[in-house]
Design an enzyme around this catalytic site. Sequence first.
Site, PDB file in Angstrom:
ATOM      1  N   HIS A  61       0.878  -1.178   0.000  1.00  0.00           N
ATOM      2  CA  HIS A  61       0.000   0.000   0.000  1.00  0.00           C
ATOM      3  C   HIS A  61       0.919   1.232   0.000  1.00  0.00           C
ATOM      4  O   HIS A  61       1.722   1.405  -0.919  1.00  0.00           O
ATOM      5  CB  HIS A  61      -0.928  -0.111   1.225  1.00  0.00           C
ATOM      6  CG  HIS A  61      -2.083   0.834   1.254  1.00  0.00           C
ATOM      7  ND1 HIS A  61      -2.418   1.666   0.215  1.00  0.00           N
ATOM      8  CD2 HIS A  61      -3.004   1.090   2.231  1.00  0.00           C
ATOM      9  CE1 HIS A  61      -3.490   2.376   0.551  1.00  0.00           C
ATOM     10  NE2 HIS A  61      -3.856   2.055   1.784  1.00  0.00           N
ATOM     11  N   ASP A 102       3.020   5.484  -6.800  1.00  0.00           N
ATOM     12  CA  ASP A 102       4.251   5.361  -6.021  1.00  0.00           C
ATOM     13  C   ASP A 102       5.503   5.213  -6.872  1.00  0.00           C
ATOM     14  O   ASP A 102       6.611   5.252  -6.338  1.00  0.00           O
ATOM     15  CB  ASP A 102       4.148   4.144  -5.087  1.00  0.00           C
ATOM     16  CG  ASP A 102       3.172   4.405  -3.968  1.00  0.00           C
ATOM     17  OD1 ASP A 102       3.190   5.532  -3.444  1.00  0.00           O
ATOM     18  OD2 ASP A 102       2.394   3.499  -3.618  1.00  0.00           O
ATOM     19  N   HIS A 118      -2.142  -2.184  -9.886  1.00  0.00           N
ATOM     20  CA  HIS A 118      -3.114  -1.586  -8.981  1.00  0.00           C
ATOM     21  C   HIS A 118      -4.373  -2.424  -8.989  1.00  0.00           C
ATOM     22  O   HIS A 118      -4.750  -2.951 -10.034  1.00  0.00           O
ATOM     23  CB  HIS A 118      -3.435  -0.152  -9.418  1.00  0.00           C
ATOM     24  CG  HIS A 118      -4.011   0.662  -8.317  1.00  0.00           C
ATOM     25  ND1 HIS A 118      -5.341   0.643  -7.998  1.00  0.00           N
ATOM     26  CD2 HIS A 118      -3.414   1.498  -7.439  1.00  0.00           C
ATOM     27  CE1 HIS A 118      -5.542   1.450  -6.966  1.00  0.00           C
ATOM     28  NE2 HIS A 118      -4.402   1.973  -6.603  1.00  0.00           N
TER      29      HIS A 118
HETATM   30  N1  CMC Z   1       5.010  -6.894 -10.261  1.00  0.00           N
HETATM   31  C1  CMC Z   1       4.875  -8.106 -10.859  1.00  0.00           C
HETATM   32  N2  CMC Z   1       3.727  -8.770 -11.019  1.00  0.00           N
HETATM   33  C2  CMC Z   1       2.631  -8.174 -10.538  1.00  0.00           C
HETATM   34  C3  CMC Z   1       2.674  -6.913  -9.908  1.00  0.00           C
HETATM   35  C4  CMC Z   1       3.914  -6.268  -9.791  1.00  0.00           C
HETATM   36  N3  CMC Z   1       4.032  -5.069  -9.216  1.00  0.00           N
HETATM   37  N4  CMC Z   1       1.425  -6.568  -9.523  1.00  0.00           N
HETATM   38  C5  CMC Z   1       0.629  -7.570  -9.908  1.00  0.00           C
HETATM   39  N5  CMC Z   1       1.357  -8.550 -10.512  1.00  0.00           N
HETATM   40  C6  CMC Z   1       0.839  -9.771 -11.132  1.00  0.00           C
HETATM   41  C7  CMC Z   1       0.520 -10.827 -10.096  1.00  0.00           C
HETATM   42  O1  CMC Z   1       1.611 -11.701  -9.890  1.00  0.00           O
HETATM   43  C8  CMC Z   1      -0.651 -11.529 -10.743  1.00  0.00           C
HETATM   44  O2  CMC Z   1      -0.173 -12.370 -11.746  1.00  0.00           O
HETATM   45  P1  CMC Z   1      -0.895 -13.796 -12.011  1.00  0.00           P
HETATM   46  O3  CMC Z   1      -2.314 -13.478 -12.350  1.00  0.00           O
HETATM   47  O4  CMC Z   1      -0.138 -14.406 -13.136  1.00  0.00           O
HETATM   48  O5  CMC Z   1      -0.763 -14.559 -10.733  1.00  0.00           O
HETATM   49  C9  CMC Z   1      -1.407 -10.405 -11.455  1.00  0.00           C
HETATM   50  O6  CMC Z   1      -0.400  -9.421 -11.753  1.00  0.00           O
HETATM   51  C10 CMC Z   1      -2.515  -9.775 -10.630  1.00  0.00           C
HETATM   52  O7  CMC Z   1      -1.918  -9.359  -9.395  1.00  0.00           O
HETATM   53  P2  CMC Z   1      -2.654  -9.382  -8.002  1.00  0.00           P
HETATM   54  O8  CMC Z   1      -1.629  -9.431  -6.914  1.00  0.00           O
HETATM   55  O9  CMC Z   1      -3.749 -10.405  -8.008  1.00  0.00           O
HETATM   56  O10 CMC Z   1      -3.351  -7.951  -8.036  1.00  0.00           O
HETATM   57  P3  CMC Z   1      -3.949  -7.209  -6.804  1.00  0.00           P
HETATM   58  O11 CMC Z   1      -5.027  -6.353  -7.326  1.00  0.00           O
HETATM   59  O12 CMC Z   1      -4.276  -8.163  -5.708  1.00  0.00           O
HETATM   60  O13 CMC Z   1      -2.706  -6.340  -6.285  1.00  0.00           O
HETATM   61  C11 CMC Z   1      -1.193  -4.581  -5.943  1.00  0.00           C
HETATM   62  C12 CMC Z   1      -2.565  -4.985  -6.491  1.00  0.00           C
HETATM   63  C13 CMC Z   1      -1.069  -3.061  -5.973  1.00  0.00           C
HETATM   64  C14 CMC Z   1      -1.082  -5.047  -4.472  1.00  0.00           C
HETATM   65  C15 CMC Z   1      -0.100  -5.250  -6.800  1.00  0.00           C
HETATM   66  O14 CMC Z   1      -0.180  -4.812  -8.127  1.00  0.00           O
HETATM   67  C16 CMC Z   1       1.296  -5.009  -6.249  1.00  0.00           C
HETATM   68  O15 CMC Z   1       1.753  -5.749  -5.367  1.00  0.00           O
HETATM   69  N6  CMC Z   1       2.021  -3.956  -6.763  1.00  0.00           N
HETATM   70  C17 CMC Z   1       3.308  -3.608  -6.227  1.00  0.00           C
HETATM   71  C18 CMC Z   1       3.144  -2.804  -4.953  1.00  0.00           C
HETATM   72  C19 CMC Z   1       2.689  -1.388  -5.250  1.00  0.00           C
HETATM   73  O16 CMC Z   1       3.236  -0.710  -6.109  1.00  0.00           O
HETATM   74  N7  CMC Z   1       1.706  -0.927  -4.460  1.00  0.00           N
HETATM   75  C20 CMC Z   1       1.199   0.449  -4.565  1.00  0.00           C
HETATM   76  C21 CMC Z   1      -0.222   0.489  -5.001  1.00  0.00           C
HETATM   77  S1  CMC Z   1      -0.726   2.160  -5.457  1.00  0.00           S
HETATM   78  C22 CMC Z   1      -0.723   3.046  -4.001  1.00  0.00           C
HETATM   79  C23 CMC Z   1      -1.685   2.568  -2.994  1.00  0.00           C
HETATM   80  O17 CMC Z   1      -2.880   2.423  -3.294  1.00  0.00           O
HETATM   81  O18 CMC Z   1      -1.265   2.363  -1.850  1.00  0.00           O
END
Ligand code: CMC
Length: 432
Positions: free
Chosen positions: A272, A367, A311
């Site tokens: 987050h 971010d 995201h």
């Molecule tokens: N790097 C690599 N792969 C990723 C990433 C990433 N940053 N984000 C998502 N994926 C992949 C994930 O492995 C999954 O692949 P598969 O379907 O093959 O298993 C797919 O994309 C969907 O990901 P998810 O984890 O199910 O998506 P989510 O909606 O649960 O997670 C997130 C959203 C923001 C937690 C995630 O994208 C992430 O961990 N990003 C990196 C951390 C980040 O930058 N966070 C800041 C978010 S914006 C500010 C805020 O709101 O706080």
Amino acid sequence: MAEQGRNTLTVVDNRTGREYEVDIHDGNVINAMDLRQIRVKDDDFGMMSYDPAFKNTASTRSRVTFIDGGEGILRYRGYPIEQLAENASFLETAYLILKGELPTQSQLDQFVHDVTFHTYIHENIRELLHSFRYDAHAMGMMVSAVASLSTFYPESKEILDADTRWIQMIRIIAKMPTLAAFTYRHHRGLPHVYPENELSYTANFLNMLFRIGVKQYHPNPVLERALDILFILHADHEQNCSATTMRVIGSAEADPYVSMSGAMAALYGPLHGGANEAVLRMLKRIGSIDNIPSFIEGVKNREERLMGFGHRVYKAYDPRASIIKRTADEVFEVTGRNDLLDIALELEKIALNEEFFVSRNLYPNVDFYSGLIYQALGFPVEMFPVLFAIPRCVGWLAQWEELLRDDEQRIARPRQVYHGSGERAFVAVDER
Ligand code: CMC
């Protein structure tokens, strides 16, 4: 079978052959409680929906922030984020988010005055911050300091009184920069600088952070405005993890300080608000453009994540990231270019052309570039999530106010699907 054209959903329970008609409202929403009527026997609990991480569950009706993740749209109270970042100040935006309308000049003057005159913190809180270890993480200190405010303002427990709520909101918005600056000075082993009423919100913050050895501190106006823009961009983001935490704690009628302390703890997580800190550490670890291909391979092999990408809601370029990228250019013209920016730009270019990221709709989020600006402004990485929390307190408070005014809300209490043991008899310790 129900006739077509009605604003209802027909559900057929194939266990019984019974048919149920459920109302659809707001275009595509059904009430989860309407599923409860679906039962096999009269004394059944009834049907529930299962939704870990609330991926497809609306927990509230809200009028604060609108996001269209597919189109990359973000609006506060109907105003596009681009227009607010271009034309408004952070406190003007804060008023809009909290009250629902842009302030008139006299409303804005009053609000700015009130926030300015509540910036001081009790000396005991200064001592509380002083009691932390020299290397304590800034967010841990902030979470504790905000919770401690609850004990200084016991009347804040009168959460059903609108005037009492408003004064706590003013206090929180006013005191967050002071707490953050005192936290920063503690790490540096520097004496605290007290708030100066004649400075703007962001100039006062920069003064408390960075003034040393001079009577007057004059922040560069470009940097002062850049920080103000970053604050506008971070002010709210509807029902995210921390806002939901604020609402869940607030639903138990806890006071706003402890509720917000919980929201800040959620924001601290690296998935987050902690992501901006994680991005900087990642860029430093990559170290040079030559190392990017092997880093990307590691991400594709799921050894790690590309922080600052992806995201839950945006499946397009995060509109805040575009504005931040432009702001970064203005900041770097003043501070000089940061080597890590070149790595970030190249990383973005490669990632946006890689099938792994494209097929998963992974674009830069807020971010990805914000940490680079914070670093150029002179902040250590531990302060990055704090810089997110200062403006986000506005969104948390608006969500909290909305919750308390919402007749449909009750104490938050999800259901579970129990998968543990059935009843079993206790076994004495010497018989196990
Ligand atoms: N790097 C690599 N792969 C990723 C990433 C990433 N940053 N984000 C998502 N994926 C992949 C994930 O492995 C999954 O692949 P598969 O379907 O093959 O298993 C797919 O994309 C969907 O990901 P998810 O984890 O199910 O998506 P989510 O909606 O649960 O997670 C997130 C959203 C923001 C937690 C995630 O994208 C992430 O961990 N990003 C990196 C951390 C980040 O930058 N966070 C800041 C978010 S914006 C500010 C805020 O709101 O706080």
